[in-house]
Design an enzyme around this catalytic site. Structure first.
Site, PDB file in Angstrom:
ATOM      1  N   GLN A 165      49.246  13.604  56.596  1.00 51.69           N
ATOM      2  CA  GLN A 165      49.453  14.240  55.296  1.00 51.69           C
ATOM      3  C   GLN A 165      50.620  15.221  55.406  1.00 51.69           C
ATOM      4  O   GLN A 165      51.349  15.217  56.387  1.00 51.69           O
ATOM      5  CB  GLN A 165      48.160  14.914  54.828  1.00 51.69           C
ATOM      6  CG  GLN A 165      47.052  13.944  54.420  1.00 51.69           C
ATOM      7  CD  GLN A 165      47.339  13.174  53.142  1.00 51.69           C
ATOM      8  OE1 GLN A 165      48.330  13.424  52.449  1.00 51.69           O
ATOM      9  NE2 GLN A 165      46.476  12.224  52.811  1.00 51.69           N
ATOM     10  N   ASP A 177      48.106  -1.771  51.404  1.00 53.17           N
ATOM     11  CA  ASP A 177      47.060  -2.156  50.452  1.00 53.17           C
ATOM     12  C   ASP A 177      47.412  -1.562  49.110  1.00 53.17           C
ATOM     13  O   ASP A 177      48.109  -0.542  49.031  1.00 53.17           O
ATOM     14  CB  ASP A 177      45.685  -1.636  50.898  1.00 53.17           C
ATOM     15  CG  ASP A 177      45.510  -0.162  50.549  1.00 53.17           C
ATOM     16  OD1 ASP A 177      44.813   0.148  49.556  1.00 53.17           O
ATOM     17  OD2 ASP A 177      46.088   0.698  51.251  1.00 53.17           O
ATOM     18  N   ASP A 222      38.217   2.462  53.701  1.00 53.20           N
ATOM     19  CA  ASP A 222      38.839   3.776  53.534  1.00 53.20           C
ATOM     20  C   ASP A 222      37.746   4.842  53.537  1.00 53.20           C
ATOM     21  O   ASP A 222      36.555   4.537  53.479  1.00 53.20           O
ATOM     22  CB  ASP A 222      39.706   3.821  52.280  1.00 53.20           C
ATOM     23  CG  ASP A 222      38.915   3.779  50.987  1.00 53.20           C
ATOM     24  OD1 ASP A 222      37.694   3.980  51.030  1.00 53.20           O
ATOM     25  OD2 ASP A 222      39.524   3.555  49.933  1.00 53.20           O
ATOM     26  N   SER A 223      38.146   6.095  53.626  1.00 51.75           N
ATOM     27  CA  SER A 223      37.168   7.166  53.836  1.00 51.75           C
ATOM     28  C   SER A 223      36.503   7.632  52.548  1.00 51.75           C
ATOM     29  O   SER A 223      35.574   8.432  52.592  1.00 51.75           O
ATOM     30  CB  SER A 223      37.857   8.362  54.491  1.00 51.75           C
ATOM     31  OG  SER A 223      38.764   8.969  53.581  1.00 51.75           O
ATOM     32  N   GLY A 224      36.998   7.174  51.412  1.00 58.60           N
ATOM     33  CA  GLY A 224      36.493   7.679  50.135  1.00 58.60           C
ATOM     34  C   GLY A 224      37.181   8.948  49.700  1.00 58.60           C
ATOM     35  O   GLY A 224      36.959   9.433  48.590  1.00 58.60           O
ATOM     36  N   GLY A 225      38.049   9.499  50.552  1.00 58.04           N
ATOM     37  CA  GLY A 225      38.715  10.758  50.228  1.00 58.04           C
ATOM     38  C   GLY A 225      39.526  10.688  48.949  1.00 58.04           C
ATOM     39  O   GLY A 225      39.434  11.566  48.094  1.00 58.04           O
ATOM     40  N   ASP A 238      40.182  12.764  54.866  1.00 62.05           N
ATOM     41  CA  ASP A 238      41.330  13.656  54.678  1.00 62.05           C
ATOM     42  C   ASP A 238      41.336  14.196  53.265  1.00 62.05           C
ATOM     43  O   ASP A 238      40.635  13.695  52.387  1.00 62.05           O
ATOM     44  CB  ASP A 238      42.633  12.901  54.950  1.00 62.05           C
ATOM     45  CG  ASP A 238      42.882  11.779  53.943  1.00 62.05           C
ATOM     46  OD1 ASP A 238      41.885  11.167  53.481  1.00 62.05           O
ATOM     47  OD2 ASP A 238      44.041  11.494  53.626  1.00 62.05           O
ATOM     48  N   CYS A 284      50.821 -21.874  46.508  1.00 61.83           N
ATOM     49  CA  CYS A 284      49.425 -21.534  46.215  1.00 61.83           C
ATOM     50  C   CYS A 284      48.881 -22.592  45.262  1.00 61.83           C
ATOM     51  O   CYS A 284      49.492 -22.863  44.220  1.00 61.83           O
ATOM     52  CB  CYS A 284      49.340 -20.145  45.582  1.00 61.83           C
ATOM     53  SG  CYS A 284      47.764 -19.775  44.766  1.00 61.83           S
TER      54      CYS A 284
END
Length: 379
Positions: free
Chosen positions: A197, A274, A95-98, A149, A314
């Site tokens: 957005q 996610d 992800d962009s860290g935004g 963003d 599992c």
């Protein structure tokens, strides 16, 4: 090396749900898919071996903000990127860290140039621009990297959401310019996804979808949901965005959510998800199971020696009993975090795979209605 591709394989006739296959240089990803969040290069309490063997994760996330601060780009570049650093051979999305930067509301400042912020580790000041975020993600080495963003707060008024969206679009232009001016690193193709957005306003969301689609990126993301708005509003905006994003490209809904959120949004046409919920809730003794929600801390499980979830294929969920896992939490044993996290992640991946199978079989809509009721049940 090849650009990410997406093949639509099945479509449900009674909903917007679809099943497909994403192909990257690090392997294929069947959709719908849930992506475990590996914030600082690891999924909390879960080894990469367990992610493969028990969870069957096809792709994981890395976080630009956290990896930039620690271990830093010098370490990651010398390691040969995050894939080699953490020995994960399957695809990675960064992800962009935004979202992380904007969540630091008290210590960051938004300008046209970018965002200045203080590190949560040592208080040092940093500047994220669209160009710098592209360079950082190139260095981390994600197969899919996200545009920078601004994520407006939930409940933002129209004026703020409009200005925020326009800033996101201007930053997107700069992201693409920088991305196209820089080469892929580490010998495989990196793919840039833009982010829609526009808050909870349909006209803004349509504008943003149209603008994002014009970039003809290999995939598209929807951001700014699950940030405090009511669930029906989230579904309404998600549905609206799916109607206005390209059908032949994967759609990624960022940061969502509960198991029933995921099923509802699959039915609207989302392919990728996610969320930190399975691991975070697992570390707090909440288990998502094939029969409903369990608070394993409760006394009612003290003498329950049945498997954690006999309906989940599992190994860890079958191997340990509810009574034993409760004991580990009560004793403060770290193994509790691993067992609960692996179980919840396995459940999320199982749920996505079940959705895929029912889309292919043509009975997804009826199966989803039954599952949503079951998944919300508190045991």
């Amino acid at each position: 090396m090849a650009t990410l591709s997406f093949e639509l394989q099945h479509a449900d006739t009674n909903s917007g749900a679809r099943a497909g296959m994403i192909t990257t240089d690090h392997g294929q990803i069947p959709t719908p898919i849930f992506m475990p969040v590996g914030t600082v290069g690891s999924v909390k309490a879960v080894s990469q071996q367990l992610l493969k063997s028990d969870v069957n994760a096809q792709i994981i996330l890395g976080n630009t903000y956290h990896l930039y601060l620690r271990p830093g780009m010098q370490v990651l570049e010398q390691a040969g990127g995050l894939h080699r650093f953490n020995h994960w051979e399957r695809p990675i999305l960064t992800d962009s860290g935004g979202y992380q930067v904007f969540s630091l509301a008290g210590t960051r400042k938004i300008k046209e140039e970018g965002v200045t912020f203080q590190s949560h580790i040592d208080g040092s000041k940093h500047l994220f621009t669209p160009e710098k975020v592209m360079d950082i993600q190139r260095s981390i080495g994600g197969d899919i990297i996200m545009a920078f963003d601004e994520c407006p707060p939930g409940g933002s008024e129209y004026g703020y959401a409009h200005k925020s969206m326009e800033l996101t679009h201007r930053w997107l232009d700069r992201c693409f310019t920088q991305f196209q001016a820089t080469p892929d690193k580490y010998g495989y193709t990196q793919n840039l996804f833009p982010i829609v957005q526009g808050g909870t306003f349909k006209d803004l969301r349509k504008q943003s979808c149209d603008y994002i689609a014009s970039k003809q990126a290999p995939g598209n993301a929807i951001g700014g949901l699950s940030v405090g708005e009511p669930e029906p509003v989230m579904y309404e905006i998600c549905d609206w965005c799916c109607q206005h994003l390209p059908e032949q490209k994967p759609r990624y809904l960022m940061g969502v959510g509960t198991p029933w959120n995921i099923l509802e949004c699959i039915s609207l046409g989302i392919d990728m998800f996610d969320c930190v919920m399975p691991t975070r809730n697992g570390r707090n003794a909440m288990l998502f199971t094939t029969e409903g929600i369990i608070n394993i801390d409760n006394k009612k499980w003290e003498f329950d020696f049945s498997p954690i979830d006999k309906g989940l294929p599992c190994d860890m969920s079958q191997y340990y009993s509810r009574a034993y896992l409760r004991h580990l939490f009560k004793a403060g044993e770290l193994l509790a975090f691993t067992i609960a996290s692996v179980h919840n992640l396995s459940f999320y991946l199982w749920l996505a795979d079940q959705a895929r199978q029912h889309i292919a079989q043509g009975d997804f809509a009826s199966w989803k209605e039954d599952m949503v009721v079951r998944l919300k049940t508190r045991l």
